[in-house]
Scaffold this motif. Structure first.
Motif, short mmCIF file in Angstrom:
data_model
loop_
_atom_site.label_atom_id
_atom_site.label_comp_id
_atom_site.label_asym_id
_atom_site.label_seq_id
_atom_site.Cartn_x
_atom_site.Cartn_y
_atom_site.Cartn_z
N GLN A 137 0.79 -1.23 0.00
CA GLN A 137 0.00 0.00 0.00
C GLN A 137 0.83 1.29 0.00
O GLN A 137 0.43 2.28 -0.60
N TYR A 138 1.99 1.28 0.67
CA TYR A 138 2.77 2.52 0.77
C TYR A 138 3.20 3.05 -0.60
O TYR A 138 3.13 4.27 -0.84
N PRO A 139 3.61 2.19 -1.54
CA PRO A 139 3.97 2.69 -2.87
C PRO A 139 2.81 3.38 -3.59
O PRO A 139 3.05 4.20 -4.49
N ARG A 140 1.59 3.08 -3.21
CA ARG A 140 0.44 3.73 -3.84
C ARG A 140 0.37 5.21 -3.47
O ARG A 140 -0.15 6.02 -4.23
N TRP A 141 0.91 5.54 -2.28
CA TRP A 141 1.02 6.96 -1.93
C TRP A 141 2.17 7.61 -2.70
O TRP A 141 2.01 8.70 -3.24
N LEU A 142 3.31 6.92 -2.77
CA LEU A 142 4.45 7.49 -3.48
C LEU A 142 4.14 7.76 -4.94
O LEU A 142 4.65 8.71 -5.53
N SER A 143 3.29 6.93 -5.53
CA SER A 143 2.93 7.10 -6.94
C SER A 143 1.85 8.15 -7.14
O SER A 143 1.55 8.52 -8.28
N HIS A 149 -1.37 10.19 1.79
CA HIS A 149 -0.65 9.50 2.85
C HIS A 149 -1.63 8.85 3.83
O HIS A 149 -1.45 7.70 4.24
N GLN A 150 -2.67 9.58 4.19
CA GLN A 150 -3.68 9.01 5.08
C GLN A 150 -4.46 7.91 4.37
O GLN A 150 -4.87 6.93 5.00
N GLY A 151 -4.63 8.06 3.07
CA GLY A 151 -5.34 7.05 2.30
C GLY A 151 -4.64 5.70 2.30
O GLY A 151 -5.29 4.65 2.37
N GLN A 152 -3.30 5.71 2.25
CA GLN A 152 -2.59 4.43 2.27
C GLN A 152 -2.71 3.78 3.66
O GLN A 152 -2.71 2.56 3.78
N ALA A 189 -13.16 8.62 8.91
CA ALA A 189 -12.88 9.05 10.28
C ALA A 189 -12.73 7.85 11.20
O ALA A 189 -11.88 7.84 12.10
N GLY A 190 -13.56 6.84 10.97
CA GLY A 190 -13.47 5.62 11.79
C GLY A 190 -12.16 4.89 11.56
O GLY A 190 -11.53 4.41 12.51
N LEU A 191 -11.74 4.81 10.31
CA LEU A 191 -10.47 4.17 10.00
C LEU A 191 -9.30 4.94 10.61
O LEU A 191 -8.38 4.35 11.16
N ASP A 192 -9.39 6.27 10.54
CA ASP A 192 -8.31 7.10 11.09
C ASP A 192 -8.20 6.91 12.60
O ASP A 192 -7.10 6.89 13.15
N GLU A 193 -9.35 6.78 13.26
CA GLU A 193 -9.33 6.59 14.71
C GLU A 193 -8.69 5.27 15.08
O GLU A 193 -7.89 5.19 16.03
N VAL A 194 -8.98 4.23 14.33
CA VAL A 194 -8.38 2.92 14.59
C VAL A 194 -6.88 2.97 14.34
O VAL A 194 -6.08 2.47 15.13
N ASN A 242 6.54 11.16 4.58
CA ASN A 242 5.73 12.31 4.94
C ASN A 242 6.59 13.31 5.71
O ASN A 242 7.28 12.95 6.65
N THR A 243 6.53 14.57 5.33
CA THR A 243 7.43 15.59 5.89
C THR A 243 7.29 15.72 7.40
O THR A 243 8.29 15.72 8.13
N VAL A 244 6.07 15.85 7.87
CA VAL A 244 5.85 16.06 9.31
C VAL A 244 6.35 14.85 10.10
O VAL A 244 7.07 14.99 11.09
N GLN A 245 5.98 13.65 9.67
CA GLN A 245 6.34 12.46 10.43
C GLN A 245 7.84 12.22 10.40
O GLN A 245 8.44 11.86 11.43
#
Length: 214
Positions: free
Chosen positions: A49-55, A60-63, A84-89, A128-131
């Motif tokens: 999944q991470y390469p799907r963000w790079l591409s 970033h949150q989507g991956q 929102a539910g996924l982000d909380e988990v 991700n810049t912040v992280q």
């Protein structure tokens, strides 16, 4: 040599170890047993999944959400139907991941050697810049880094030549005078060499450490 660029994850920062410890703590919090097989599956999903963000296919949150959609069924947990539910988990895992952030023991000594050589020091990371900046601060290395370049900020991911060249520009040095060091052969060595930088491969599994490459 006038400068050195380090990769971050699994070069200066122990991402795999931090993620494994974080995952085991999170799964235990959920009342489950974090088996080796489950840990292995987590990293398989991350690698998918991470390469799907790079591409640019996902944010970033989507991956992160995509990783949970694949992982939660493996532990018989319902997949939230909202973002929102996924982000909380995911925040449950992320908290434990952050709690386990650690640098490799050779990271600070290597940066100190670079500084002692009079070299400028940079980090080039597909992240991700912040992280990524938060990692460097948390593991106590930020004070030894002159330049941090992320794929998010650059608009280019390793092994695109622009990623290395723009990092060299930020360091104020020509590519031929900048050494690239990292654990990923394609991203940190072959890509860098194709862009005109000398590069060295950090193979921790073979017993190599950063100080061997300085």
């Amino acid at each position: 040599m006038k400068a050195v660029i380090f990769d971050l994850d699994n070069t200066l920062f122990d991402h795999t170890g931090s993620a494994e410890r974080g995952l085991r703590s999170w799964v235990t919090e959920l009342g489950l047993t974090p088996t080796d097989e489950l840990v292995a599956q987590w990293f398989v999903i991350e690698d998918e999944q991470y390469p799907r963000w790079l591409s640019g296919e996902l944010t970033h949150q989507g991956q992160r959400r995509a990783r949970l959609r694949a992982f939660l069924p493996l532990i018989d947990r319902a997949v939230p139907t909202t973002e929102a539910g996924l982000d909380e988990v995911f925040e449950g895992y992320l908290t434990q991941y952050r709690n386990n952030w650690i640098a490799f023991p050779d990271a600070r000594p290597a940066l100190e050697v670079a500084r002692g050589n009079g070299w400028r020091t940079g980090v080039l990371t597909n992240g991700n810049t912040v992280q990524q900046n938060a990692k460097l601060a948390a593991i106590g290395l930020a004070d030894l880094i002159d330049v941090v370049c992320t794929s998010e900020a650059l608009g280019f991911s390793k092994p695109a030549p622009e990623a290395y060249l723009r990092t060299c520009e930020a360091l104020g040095a020509e590519p031929a005078d900048v050494l690239m060091i990292g654990d990923n052969l394609e991203n940190d060595v072959l890509g860098a060499q194709a862009a005109g930088l000398p590069a060295r491969h950090l193979d921790r599994a073979a017993g190599t450490n950063l100080l061997d490459l300085m």
